[in-house]
Design an enzyme around this catalytic site. Structure first.
Site, PDB file in Angstrom:
ATOM      1  N   GLU A  99       1.101  -1.456  -0.724  1.00 39.65           N
ATOM      2  CA  GLU A  99      -0.133  -0.158   0.491  1.00 39.65           C
ATOM      3  C   GLU A  99       0.931   0.822  -0.232  1.00 39.65           C
ATOM      4  OE1 GLU A  99      -4.511  -1.890   1.873  1.00 39.65           O
ATOM      5  OE2 GLU A  99      -2.220  -0.575   3.362  1.00 39.65           O
ATOM      6  N   CYS A 112       3.497   8.426   1.056  1.00 44.28           N
ATOM      7  CA  CYS A 112       4.009   8.146   2.161  1.00 44.28           C
ATOM      8  C   CYS A 112       4.036   6.135   1.327  1.00 44.28           C
ATOM      9  CB  CYS A 112       2.869   7.511   3.125  1.00 44.28           C
ATOM     10  SG  CYS A 112       3.531   6.579   4.589  1.00 44.28           S
ATOM     11  N   CYS A 119       5.854  -6.420   7.432  1.00 45.22           N
ATOM     12  CA  CYS A 119       7.178  -6.157   8.234  1.00 45.22           C
ATOM     13  C   CYS A 119       7.821  -7.047   9.570  1.00 45.22           C
ATOM     14  CB  CYS A 119       6.553  -4.597   8.960  1.00 45.22           C
ATOM     15  SG  CYS A 119       8.487  -4.123  10.142  1.00 45.22           S
ATOM     16  N   CYS A 123       5.723  -4.390  15.617  1.00 44.28           N
ATOM     17  CA  CYS A 123       4.776  -3.597  17.240  1.00 44.28           C
ATOM     18  C   CYS A 123       3.284  -3.769  17.295  1.00 44.28           C
ATOM     19  CB  CYS A 123       5.175  -1.986  16.214  1.00 44.28           C
ATOM     20  SG  CYS A 123       6.930  -1.400  16.181  1.00 44.28           S
ATOM     21  N   CYS A 126       0.334  -1.881  15.058  1.00 42.85           N
ATOM     22  CA  CYS A 126       0.222  -1.426  13.910  1.00 42.85           C
ATOM     23  C   CYS A 126       0.109  -2.658  13.039  1.00 42.85           C
ATOM     24  CB  CYS A 126       1.842  -1.813  13.301  1.00 42.85           C
ATOM     25  SG  CYS A 126       2.157  -1.504  11.298  1.00 42.85           S
ATOM     26  N   CYS A 343      -1.506   6.392  10.325  1.00 42.97           N
ATOM     27  CA  CYS A 343      -0.297   5.837  10.049  1.00 42.97           C
ATOM     28  C   CYS A 343      -0.309   4.844  11.350  1.00 42.97           C
ATOM     29  CB  CYS A 343       0.371   6.527  11.723  1.00 42.97           C
ATOM     30  SG  CYS A 343       2.211   7.160  11.402  1.00 42.97           S
TER      31      CYS A 343
HETATM   32  S1  SF4 Z   1       5.046   0.392  13.083  1.00 41.21           S
HETATM   33 FE1  SF4 Z   1       4.418  -1.371  12.153  1.00 41.21          FE
HETATM   34  S2  SF4 Z   1       5.348  -1.307   9.874  1.00 41.21           S
HETATM   35 FE2  SF4 Z   1       6.893   0.248  11.721  1.00 41.21          FE
HETATM   36  S3  SF4 Z   1       8.187  -0.786  12.243  1.00 41.21           S
HETATM   37 FE3  SF4 Z   1       6.197  -1.158  13.542  1.00 41.21          FE
HETATM   38  S4  SF4 Z   1       5.500  -3.035  12.885  1.00 41.21           S
HETATM   39 FE4  SF4 Z   1       6.469  -2.246  10.931  1.00 41.21          FE
END
Ligand code: SF4
Length: 351
Positions: A99, A112, A119, A123, A126, A343
């Site tokens: 995306e 962006c 990933c 986190c 996220c 975000c």
């Molecule tokens: S916020 Fe999301 S995209 Fe960014 S490093 Fe953490 S898990 Fe990965």
């Protein structure tokens, strides 16, 4: 042409100018031809090789046979209700999807971009982290996202000058491709985007921050903190278990000294978790005396995390504490929430 043969072709958007000169030199063509090709792709914005004027027919034929300069196909395009945010689901040659977001602010547009499909950082709040890691993107796939947004802007007689590497993925976990994409985007003979308008956002990959400093990379750096004590940070951001805050802050100071740049620190405000006065004071102490700016982002909702955004009063109080430490801060406007383009909300939606 079968699918494997297509995949084996060289992606011209994956080459720096120097590499393009090298490729054509290997085929027996002078630097003049490489310059023509580079300018056609980036200065003149050709959308196909056939549009580039002045290429020798034999070179054009070899380019068609051995390379590709295709745009990333758009699977889905959505626009937020207020019209200020657009999100694009883009396809990659191996059928992965990523995306990319276009954000419109007063008088400026920002793309962006993603640096990975998925990933590995995990986190907790996220959506990209919740989907796990699929693969690194190539520099050409990162450049392709910028070109997509830029062309769209051009069709509307608008420019694109800002790129933030804050989409899916951790840019410094895909260091080589990210830096190569930045070299291509900022090349003076091509798109010539200004390095100061390029922002790399990291969750705090210490070796990557130090490497950027040592290599004199002239880009803006944004570090996602989310916690000002090791305990708080580790609860939200798994890489914090590997690099303590002391080690991370040393790397940030090193980057700041070497680059002469102030660092942006990102803080997702989660109600009852890290929006407390205690965390605000800890953050103030942590950054006091540094060339720093804090971006506060009330949490955006995702399916895999039950936390809530801090309310307006808590956000204001948090900012008030930071100002006691002379720390400038901005509360980021929440954008594109209705299309999951905010975000931490990106997740290739058809997966
Ligand atoms: S916020 Fe999301 S995209 Fe960014 S490093 Fe953490 S898990 Fe990965």
């Amino acid at each position: 042409m079968n699918e494997n043969a297509e995949l084996a072709k060289i992606d011209l958007y994956d080459l720096t100018r120097e590499e393009m000169v090298g490729l054509l030199a290997g085929w027996g063509y002078s630097a003049y031809h490489a310059k023509r090709l580079w300018q056609g792709l980036y200065r003149e914005g050709a959308r196909s090789l056939d549009e580039i004027e002045g290429l020798r027919p034999d070179l054009l034929e070899q380019l068609h046979r051995e390379t590709t300069a295709a745009a990333l196909p758009v699977g889905l395009a959505t626009k937020s209700g207020d019209g200020f945010t657009e999100k694009f689901l883009l396809g990659l040659p191996d059928s992965e999807e990523i995306e990319t977001v276009l954000m419109l602010f007063k008088g400026r547009a920002t793309a962006c971009v993603s640096t990975q499909a998925g990933c590995a950082m995990g986190c907790v709040f996220c959506a990209t982290g919740q989907m796990g890691f699929r693969r690194h993107l190539t520099a050409g796939e990162i450049v392709g996202q910028v070109l997509h947004v830029m062309r769209l802007q051009e069709e509307r007689d608008k420019a694109l000058r800002n790129v933030v590497f804050m989409g899916m993925g951790e840019p410094l976990h895909n260091y080589e491709a990210t830096m190569k994409a930045l070299e291509i985007l900022t090349d003076d003979h091509g798109l010539a985007m200004a390095p100061k308008h390029m922002t790399i956002s990291t969750v705090g990959i210490v070796p990557g921050i130090r490497r950027m400093a040592d290599e004199g990379r002239p880009y803006k750096l944004a570090v996602s903190l989310h916690g000002a004590t090791d305990e708080e940070r580790q609860a939200l951001v798994p890489p914090a278990k590997r690099w303590s805050l002391d080690v991370l802050m040393d790397a940030c100071r090193y980057y700041s000294e070497k680059s002469g740049r102030r660092i942006f620190f990102e803080w997702t405000l989660i109600a009852g978790e890290n929006d407390t006065a205690e965390q605000a004071h800890a953050l103030g102490r942590l950054l006091q005396g540094m060339e720093a700016h804090v971006n506060l982002i009330p949490l955006n909702p995702t399916h895999g995390y039950g936390g809530r955004p801090a309310d307006a009063e808590r956000v204001k109080a948090f900012q008030g504490v930071l100002s006691e430490y002379d720390l400038p801060s901005t509360v980021r406007q929440r954008r594109g929430i209705d299309i999951a383009a905010g975000c931490g909300q990106l997740r290739a939606t058809t997966l």
